[in-house]
Design a protein around this motif. Structure first.
Motif, PDB file in Angstrom:
ATOM      1  N   ILE A 121       0.853  -1.189   0.000  1.00  0.00           N
ATOM      2  CA  ILE A 121       0.000   0.000   0.000  1.00  0.00           C
ATOM      3  C   ILE A 121       0.884   1.232   0.000  1.00  0.00           C
ATOM      4  N   GLU A 122       0.495   2.195  -0.809  1.00  0.00           N
ATOM      5  CA  GLU A 122       1.201   3.476  -0.862  1.00  0.00           C
ATOM      6  C   GLU A 122       0.170   4.564  -0.574  1.00  0.00           C
ATOM      7  N   LEU A 123       0.371   5.313   0.507  1.00  0.00           N
ATOM      8  CA  LEU A 123      -0.517   6.416   0.847  1.00  0.00           C
ATOM      9  C   LEU A 123       0.006   7.691   0.215  1.00  0.00           C
ATOM     10  N   GLN A 124      -0.855   8.367  -0.516  1.00  0.00           N
ATOM     11  CA  GLN A 124      -0.511   9.622  -1.165  1.00  0.00           C
ATOM     12  C   GLN A 124      -1.432  10.698  -0.599  1.00  0.00           C
ATOM     13  N   ASP A 125      -1.166  11.098   0.658  1.00  0.00           N
ATOM     14  CA  ASP A 125      -2.059  12.002   1.377  1.00  0.00           C
ATOM     15  C   ASP A 125      -2.263  13.339   0.680  1.00  0.00           C
ATOM     16  N   ARG A 126      -1.231  13.888   0.078  1.00  0.00           N
ATOM     17  CA  ARG A 126      -1.383  15.178  -0.610  1.00  0.00           C
ATOM     18  C   ARG A 126      -2.332  15.068  -1.800  1.00  0.00           C
ATOM     19  N   ALA A 127      -2.406  13.894  -2.407  1.00  0.00           N
ATOM     20  CA  ALA A 127      -3.306  13.660  -3.543  1.00  0.00           C
ATOM     21  C   ALA A 127      -4.632  13.043  -3.087  1.00  0.00           C
ATOM     22  N   ASN A 128      -4.788  12.825  -1.782  1.00  0.00           N
ATOM     23  CA  ASN A 128      -5.990  12.200  -1.216  1.00  0.00           C
ATOM     24  C   ASN A 128      -6.300  10.858  -1.868  1.00  0.00           C
ATOM     25  N   ARG A 129      -5.290  10.002  -1.898  1.00  0.00           N
ATOM     26  CA  ARG A 129      -5.507   8.669  -2.443  1.00  0.00           C
ATOM     27  C   ARG A 129      -4.528   7.673  -1.846  1.00  0.00           C
ATOM     28  N   ALA A 130      -4.932   6.399  -1.974  1.00  0.00           N
ATOM     29  CA  ALA A 130      -4.073   5.285  -1.585  1.00  0.00           C
ATOM     30  C   ALA A 130      -4.042   4.325  -2.763  1.00  0.00           C
ATOM     31  N   VAL A 131      -2.881   3.737  -3.019  1.00  0.00           N
ATOM     32  CA  VAL A 131      -2.729   2.781  -4.105  1.00  0.00           C
ATOM     33  C   VAL A 131      -2.397   1.427  -3.485  1.00  0.00           C
ATOM     34  N   LEU A 132      -3.260   0.447  -3.750  1.00  0.00           N
ATOM     35  CA  LEU A 132      -3.058  -0.927  -3.293  1.00  0.00           C
ATOM     36  C   LEU A 132      -2.561  -1.731  -4.479  1.00  0.00           C
ATOM     37  N   ALA A 133      -1.549  -2.578  -4.257  1.00  0.00           N
ATOM     38  CA  ALA A 133      -1.008  -3.358  -5.365  1.00  0.00           C
ATOM     39  C   ALA A 133      -0.674  -4.773  -4.911  1.00  0.00           C
ATOM     40  N   GLY A 134      -0.827  -5.716  -5.824  1.00  0.00           N
ATOM     41  CA  GLY A 134      -0.477  -7.099  -5.568  1.00  0.00           C
ATOM     42  C   GLY A 134      -1.529  -7.859  -4.794  1.00  0.00           C
ATOM     43  N   ASN A 135      -2.230  -8.739  -5.468  1.00  0.00           N
ATOM     44  CA  ASN A 135      -3.236  -9.595  -4.827  1.00  0.00           C
ATOM     45  C   ASN A 135      -4.229  -8.800  -3.979  1.00  0.00           C
ATOM     46  N   VAL A 136      -4.777  -7.747  -4.548  1.00  0.00           N
ATOM     47  CA  VAL A 136      -5.719  -6.900  -3.823  1.00  0.00           C
ATOM     48  C   VAL A 136      -7.030  -7.662  -3.629  1.00  0.00           C
ATOM     49  N   LYS A 137      -7.516  -7.659  -2.400  1.00  0.00           N
ATOM     50  CA  LYS A 137      -8.791  -8.301  -2.084  1.00  0.00           C
ATOM     51  C   LYS A 137      -9.590  -7.349  -1.210  1.00  0.00           C
ATOM     52  N   VAL A 138     -10.816  -7.051  -1.648  1.00  0.00           N
ATOM     53  CA  VAL A 138     -11.708  -6.167  -0.920  1.00  0.00           C
ATOM     54  C   VAL A 138     -12.951  -6.972  -0.578  1.00  0.00           C
ATOM     55  N   ARG A 139     -13.428  -6.841   0.663  1.00  0.00           N
ATOM     56  CA  ARG A 139     -14.626  -7.579   1.086  1.00  0.00           C
ATOM     57  C   ARG A 139     -15.540  -6.648   1.869  1.00  0.00           C
ATOM     58  N   GLN A 140     -16.842  -6.706   1.520  1.00  0.00           N
ATOM     59  CA  GLN A 140     -17.865  -6.031   2.301  1.00  0.00           C
ATOM     60  C   GLN A 140     -19.084  -6.935   2.319  1.00  0.00           C
ATOM     61  N   ALA A 141     -19.531  -7.259   3.516  1.00  0.00           N
ATOM     62  CA  ALA A 141     -20.654  -8.185   3.691  1.00  0.00           C
ATOM     63  C   ALA A 141     -20.365  -9.444   2.876  1.00  0.00           C
ATOM     64  N   GLU A 142     -21.241  -9.818   1.966  1.00  0.00           N
ATOM     65  CA  GLU A 142     -21.059 -11.055   1.190  1.00  0.00           C
ATOM     66  C   GLU A 142     -20.418 -10.816  -0.173  1.00  0.00           C
TER      67      GLU A 142
END
Length: 182
Positions: A42-63
């Motif tokens: 993960i790379e946080l780019q606070d000045r640009a108001n963004r985060a970049v996730l890389a490599g086997n990204v998995k996001v889960r919400q509820a089901e």
């Protein structure tokens, strides 16, 4: 600021995830459920108001889950309950969205949290039970559950290649199953 959990996993509450499989028959997604995500980096780019996730990204919400090679998380700069307010998620590279009885695949996906709309682009394939539909673009309205697939978008050149071409003949194709009869 995003806080890492084990190795690089973060929790952002009240984020209506990016990928709702795509069929109107699905139950409404629980957008109030917290979102967990993890990645190799993960790379946080606070000045640009963004985060970049890389490599086997998995996001889960509820089901619902989203897998991709890379994701950019854009946030507004406002913080509520210690978490940034996310406005947009962009996923690229072998994107897969899974809900309990369906799976959608594409090269790219964009979730506009303000509009509550998910758009999947490039070689889209939506499968539910024995039904499969393929096209160039899938648009999902999370409020209404309405999903539209068309062939006029882009066809991806493979996971992470960045090749984008016009979908051949702009058509949607698919197979629908027929119920068994006695």
């Amino acid at each position: 600021m995003l806080r890492p959990l084990a190795p690089v996993a973060c929790r952002v509450p009240l984020l209506a995830l990016l990928l709702a499989g795509g069929a109107a028959a699905q139950t409404r997604h629980n957008s109030a459920a917290p979102i967990d995500f993890g990645a190799d980096h993960i790379e946080l780019q606070d000045r640009a108001n963004r985060a970049v996730l890389a490599g086997n990204v998995k996001v889960r919400q509820a089901e619902m889950t989203l897998d991709a090679a890379r994701m950019t998380v854009a946030y507004t700069g406002q913080v509520e309950d210690g978490n940034p307010q996310v406005s947009r998620l962009d996923a690229a590279g072998g994107v897969t969205v899974t809900r309990p009885d369906q799976t959608a695949r594409s090269t790219y996906a964009v979730y506009d949290l303000n509009r509550r709309v998910i758009t999947m682009l490039g070689g889209v394939r939506l499968t539910q039970a024995g039904n499969t539909v393929s096209g160039g673009r899938l648009t999902i309205n999370l409020d209404t559950g309405r999903a539209v697939i068309d062939g006029s978008a882009v066809a991806g050149g493979g996971a992470g290649t960045g090749n984008v071409t016009q979908a051949p003949n702009g058509r949607v194709t698919g197979t629908f199953s027929v119920p068994k009869r006695n």
